[in-house]
Write an enzyme that holds these catalytic residues in place. Sequence first.
Site, PDB file in Angstrom:
ATOM      1  N   HIS A  55       0.819  -1.218   0.000  1.00 32.39           N
ATOM      2  CA  HIS A  55       0.000   0.000   0.000  1.00 32.39           C
ATOM      3  C   HIS A  55       0.852   1.266   0.000  1.00 32.39           C
ATOM      4  CE1 HIS A  55       0.534  -0.176   4.443  1.00 32.39           C
ATOM      5  NE2 HIS A  55       0.381   1.134   4.374  1.00 32.39           N
ATOM      6  N   ASP A 106      -0.043  -7.657   1.628  1.00 28.89           N
ATOM      7  CA  ASP A 106       0.269  -6.230   1.486  1.00 28.89           C
ATOM      8  C   ASP A 106       1.774  -6.001   1.385  1.00 28.89           C
ATOM      9  OD1 ASP A 106      -0.268  -3.480   1.270  1.00 28.89           O
ATOM     10  OD2 ASP A 106      -0.132  -3.184   3.425  1.00 28.89           O
ATOM     11  N   SER A 136       4.629   1.856   8.092  1.00 31.10           N
ATOM     12  CA  SER A 136       4.398   0.727   7.184  1.00 31.10           C
ATOM     13  C   SER A 136       5.625   0.458   6.340  1.00 31.10           C
ATOM     14  CB  SER A 136       3.205   1.018   6.264  1.00 31.10           C
ATOM     15  OG  SER A 136       2.017   1.053   7.000  1.00 31.10           O
TER      16      SER A 136
END
Length: 159
Positions: free
Chosen positions: A2, A32, A111
Amino acid sequence: LHVVAGAEKIKVTFFDGLESVATVTSVQPENDLAVLQAQKIPDDLMAASMRSTADLRPGDQVAAVGFPFGIGPSVSSGVVSGLKRSFQSPEGRQELSNLIQFDAAANPGNSGGPLINMDGEVLGIVTAILNPTHQRTFIGIGFAVPIENAASAVGSPPF
């Protein structure tokens, strides 16, 4: 995944300040994950040590490493809160499973960073935070993809 989805150009910055254009070499959407290959890397770059999550338990100490809110490299510590957790993205587009739940502070910008143990060994890749509010800031529940999953995205088992 993402973090780089939809990007026209990807640039990575190493700890010594070296910047390099990077390309996506493989993806694992169900976790992801995107694997990046930098065109240039520092001459003295040391590989990270990975640690199996097979014996990871709730209460084990961990740290999340990242670049939250773009303010600079950051490390926050906490504990493993749970294992084999699932997470539904706020938009409801994707559900991730088999995640490590942790309580070390993680915010937008964490992230893609590592979740490490107190020996500096990589246990997973930070991917999400659970937040029922619209502020999208950390309230105590973060998630990481186990390093075994990340290694499989590269195409090889880590152990």
